[in-house]
Design a protein around this motif. Structure first.
Motif, PDB file in Angstrom:
ATOM      1  N   SER A 144     -48.525  -6.378  12.616  1.00 52.36           N
ATOM      2  CA  SER A 144     -48.796  -4.945  12.587  1.00 52.36           C
ATOM      3  C   SER A 144     -49.031  -4.422  13.994  1.00 52.36           C
ATOM      4  O   SER A 144     -49.634  -5.098  14.833  1.00 52.36           O
TER       5      SER A 144
ATOM      6  N   GLU B 167     -36.062   0.805  10.646  1.00 56.76           N
ATOM      7  CA  GLU B 167     -37.309   0.053  10.719  1.00 56.76           C
ATOM      8  C   GLU B 167     -37.555  -0.519  12.112  1.00 56.76           C
ATOM      9  O   GLU B 167     -38.691  -0.835  12.464  1.00 56.76           O
TER      10      GLU B 167
ATOM     11  N   LYS C 160     -47.321  -8.781   4.729  1.00 55.24           N
ATOM     12  CA  LYS C 160     -45.920  -8.368   4.709  1.00 55.24           C
ATOM     13  C   LYS C 160     -45.059  -9.388   5.452  1.00 55.24           C
ATOM     14  O   LYS C 160     -45.521 -10.107   6.320  1.00 55.24           O
TER      15      LYS C 160
ATOM     16  N   ASN D  89     -41.405  -5.009   6.534  1.00 53.93           N
ATOM     17  CA  ASN D  89     -42.305  -4.507   5.481  1.00 53.93           C
ATOM     18  C   ASN D  89     -41.966  -5.052   4.097  1.00 53.93           C
ATOM     19  O   ASN D  89     -42.072  -4.347   3.094  1.00 53.93           O
TER      20      ASN D  89
END
Length: 880
Positions: free
Chosen positions: A297, A384, A252, A269
């Motif tokens: 992540s 986000e 991503k 993302n």
């Protein structure tokens, strides 16, 4: 009922020791009318503002104000309580208030404390309108009033980080001054000890470090070069470049502006080329250059580093809602926003979630919209990024961070060059070391917000604001400089000037306020009467000043309080009739009450210096909490002085024409008063008193007695050292005294000196400020008539509310009340009156000029005219 004015008292004042708002209200036809006498007023008020039921009032218990309303209270008192409650309703913790009738019947001063000036002023105006509207039967919208107050509060209040630092400074008794009206720039400390902060940027924060942190790509390059793990990626200026960078990165993608903050313009993302282009466009709306990076992540953590130490760690959770199976997403957002901890912007511990395009876009990515109903327990993210400014929450993780991660955060702050830094890192678990691919540092932030550490949603709070203050002011540094505050009816200016000279000779950088201007050392930076609180703060804001010597006048205290919170030395020279009938000061007791504030605000370890020869001053000794009092007296056998010395106190007095310091029951000789130029061989008794005060201040300050003596031996020899205070010029056999005698005691002291000079004839140019009482003006005229052989009466340029010629006529009447009749002339212009007197004066005679302003100009005029007279006299002698 009429609102006359609203003003602020910026420091300790005659009502309270804290900053306050003063509302001046004319009750007009409601004067002496009680609340119970206006039909249904009480019930309407409590219905409109039910929380008033909790007010204590003077009864000291909840409901006290309600009882007062039922018993009947005046409407000024009601306005006071409404103003305080309006501030409470917008979250301000204020409770002190008082209402006092002024010297004019029906006009009241309403006082209440404040935290932020602008909303407090508005609260006073709205309180007045509310009470008046209820009386007149008009509708009141509390919702609109509170909304307006909240808007004003958001505009005017300090930001949460700044406010937290200010609060932390106050806990350490470090003074603060807000710089500017609508920003968060604050000065902590006074003078040379000051430090400035704005949010979490301090004056010692590196400008280069801030610039680097704002350039996220540059910061990333520096971190990478120094071995700090960062996300892979590069910069793009076009969509094509962004796509190329993204395709070379696995997994991503993240796109973000290179220089934004608070999560603005960031897209996370990202999986497709289409999303890369959309993310690029969003980021480019904030900066031309866009960072395209591999997404790391894990959880989002903020590590706060202050002065090379990790002081707090928080896990940031993006704004989200949790479904209940019934409510829509919009309804769930509205419910979350009802949390009292949430407010607009940065005004509260948490920020309300705002529905905007970013929220709608993220919901759409999850196949939701605002009307969607999500199942019970399901969590839906609305942002986000975890920034608190967009509605995020925080979990304290300070005790869980791994030592390796601590050192990485400290290293990152050092590489960028920041004393206060917010290190953002992504990792699955902060308790595990950030290496071997377990995450990366993604940003280093200058001016990091500290709300999340003070008010975490889960976990314990950390006093990071206190850590910032401790960095700026290490243990033992109070942020203070010595403050010497001098008040009294007469002698203030001379004492202030002399003390300043002594301290400068001791190599201190001195800031001084006087009736003729503000000085840093001997350089005048501002001309005029500068004896009020704004002038005091001028000095305290100057970063060169090591000691503040402040002439503190009655007018400034009444108008706006003191310009400082506490002093180290407080002085009251004397108290005599002056300014009576002004500002509620009707007699000597009122005047003493105002001036006593100066010794009341001396810190517990400081010193009050008082005049043992003045009964009104002696009475005030109990007003101060200080353990150390020094008495001065021109009489070594003064009873108050002798009692004080017998109890081990310190005193400064005259013994056999010599200034004596009696400390620890030992006498230290300073100087013969006749050797000090300013005393004119000891005949100027009031100057002797002033010198005693200056000696007492300097000795208490710790100045060597030899240095004090050296300065005294030169004081008064130069008119500029004490301009306009008993300046005596002698040319061609003519003596002229120039003095600022603006009250009865000042006139008498100067006229006594004139009597001792034994001139053939004494002429006086006299005048009095127009705001003095008629009786005072008549008395000054009378005493002038008793000492002088001729009087020329002039008037001040500033008539202070009088008609032209009115003060002159009163003075003339007073002169005529003297036992011996003498010649009187009225020449209203000060300059013309002085010129006429100089033209008339003959050798062997003495002229006294009591001036209004511009002593320097008058001295030049006196010297010029007398030298011309001397030249003419010489020419006549040559001719003869």
């Amino acid at each position: 009922m009429r609102l006359i004015e609203i003003s602020k008292l910026i420091g300790p004042n005659i009502y309270t020791y804290y900053p306050a708002i003063r509302v001046k209200l004319d009750l007009e036809d409601l004067d002496k009318v009680e609340s119970k006498e206006v039909e249904r007023f009480n019930s309407k008020l409590i219905t409109l503002i039910p929380t008033l039921k909790e007010h204590y009032c003077a009864l000291g218990q909840p409901g006290g104000f309600l009882i007062r309303l039922k018993e009947g209270t005046y409407f000024g008192h009601v306005v006071e309580h409404v103003a305080i409650e309006l501030l409470n309703l917008i979250g301000h913790k204020v409770n002190y208030g008082c209402t006092r009738e002024s010297e004019v019947s029906g006009i009241y001063n309403i006082i209440y404390e404040y935290q932020s000036y602008a909303p407090a002023i508005l609260a006073g105006k709205e309180a007045y309108k509310i009470v008046k509207s209820i009386i007149n039967g008009q509708e009141v919208s509390m919702e609109e009033i509170i909304e307006g107050l909240n808007k004003e509060d958001v505009k005017a209040s300090l930001g949460p980080s700044t406010q937290a630092i200010v609060d932390a400074a106050h806990k350490r008794n470090i003074p603060t001054i807000r710089l500017g009206k609508r920003n968060s720039l604050v000065q902590l400390g006074y003078g040379i000890e000051q430090k400035r902060i704005q949010a979490t940027i301090s004056q010692i924060t590196s400008c280069v470090g801030v610039d680097i942190a704002c350039n996220k790509n540059l910061a990333k390059e520096l971190l990478k070069d120094m071995g700090v793990p960062v996300a892979k990626g590069d910069m793009a200026t076009t969509e094509k470049e962004a796509l190329e960078i993204a395709r070379n990165l696995e997994g991503k993608i993240v796109t973000k502006p290179y220089n934004s903050n608070q999560g603005k313009g960031i897209s996370l993302n990202i999986k497709t080329d289409y999303d890369v282009m959309n993310g690029f466009k969003l980021a480019q709306s904030y900066s031309q250059e866009v960072m395209v990076e591999k997404m790391i992540s894990g959880n989002d953590y903020r590590v706060l580093v202050i002065n090379g130490e990790v002081v707090a760690v928080a896990q940031r959770i993006p704004a989200h809602i949790v479904g209940d199976g019934e409510a829509t997403i919009l309804e769930l957002i509205q419910e979350v926003n009802k949390d009292p901890l949430r407010g607009e912007g940065h005004s509260s511990p948490l920020t309300r979630i705002r529905v905007d395009e970013a929220v709608l876009f993220l919901l759409a990515k999850q196949d939701y919209h605002l009307d969607s109903v999500i199942s019970r327990g399901e969590q839906v993210f609305l942002r986000e990024t975890g920034n608190l400014s967009t509605g995020g929450t925080a979990i304290d993780k300070t005790d869980e961070i791994h030592p390796v991660n601590k050192q990485l955060a400290i290293r990152a702050a050092k590489v960028i060059g920041l004393d206060i830094a917010g290190i953002d890192l992504i990792t699955p678990d902060i308790s595990q070391p950030l290496n071997n691919g377990r995450g990366a540092i993604i940003e280093v932030n200058a001016a990091p917000g500290i709300r999340m550490h003070h008010y975490p949603t889960i976990g314990k709070s950390h006093d990071v604001a206190g850590a910032i203050v401790d960095m700026l002011f290490p243990a033992g540094n109070s942020g203070r400089i010595p403050i010497i505050s001098i008040t009294g009816t007469n002698g203030k200016t001379t004492v202030t000037r002399l003390v300043s000279l002594i301290l400068q000779q001791a190599d201190y950088q001195v800031g001084m306020t006087t009736t003729d201007g503000i000085y840093i050392n001997q350089k005048r930076l501002l001309k005029g009467d500068t004896t009020g609180p704004i002038s005091a703060q001028f000095v305290l804001k100057d970063s060169d000043v090591e000691v503040a010597v402040l002439e503190t006048a009655r007018g400034g205290i009444l108008r706006a309080g003191l310009g400082y919170d506490e002093s180290d030395i407080g002085v009251i020279t004397n108290i005599s009739s002056d300014h009576l009938g002004q500002g509620g000061v009707e007699d000597l007791e009122d005047l003493a009450d105002v001036k006593s504030l100066v010794i009341e605000r001396v810190n517990d370890e400081g010193t009050a210096i008082l005049n043992a020869d003045d009964q009104e001053v002696v009475k005030l000794s109990s007003r101060s909490n200080v353990q150390n009092i020094i008495y001065i007296s021109s009489q070594e056998n003064n009873f108050i002085l002798r009692k004080h010395l017998a109890q081990g106190g310190t005193g400064i007095y005259v013994k056999d024409n010599r200034i004596i310091i009696n400390h620890n029951q030992k006498e230290i000789e300073v100087e013969d008063i006749r050797e000090i130029p300013a005393t004119y061989k000891g005949i100027a008794k009031h100057m002797v008193e002033n010198i005693l005060f200056a000696t007492a201040i300097a000795f208490d300050f710790g100045i060597d007695v030899k240095l004090i003596k050296n300065v005294l031996n030169n004081f008064g020899g130069n008119h500029q050292q004490n301009l306009g205070r008993l300046n005596i010029v002698e040319i061609a056999g003519v003596k002229v005294i120039l003095d600022y005698g603006h009250n009865l005691a000042g006139y008498q002291a100067t006229l006594e000196v004139a009597r001792e000079l034994e001139a053939e004839k004494v002429i006086g140019v006299i005048g009095v400020p127009g705001d003095r009482k008629d009786e005072s003006i008549l008395e000054i005229g009378k005493i002038s008539g008793e000492y002088l052989q001729k009087v020329i009466i002039k008037e001040d340029q500033d008539l202070r509310g009088r008609k032209e010629g009115e003060v002159a006529e009163l003075l003339a009447s007073g002169v005529n009340n003297a036992e011996d009749k003498l010649e009187i002339e009225i020449v209203l212009s000060e300059i013309e009156a002085v010129k006429q007197a100089l033209n008339e004066i003959e050798p062997g005679q003495l002229l006294i000029i009591f001036y209004e302003k511009d002593p320097a100009g008058l001295l030049d005029l006196i010297q010029t005219e007398l030298k011309l007279k001397e030249k003419k006299l010489a020419e006549i002698l040559v001719t003869e």
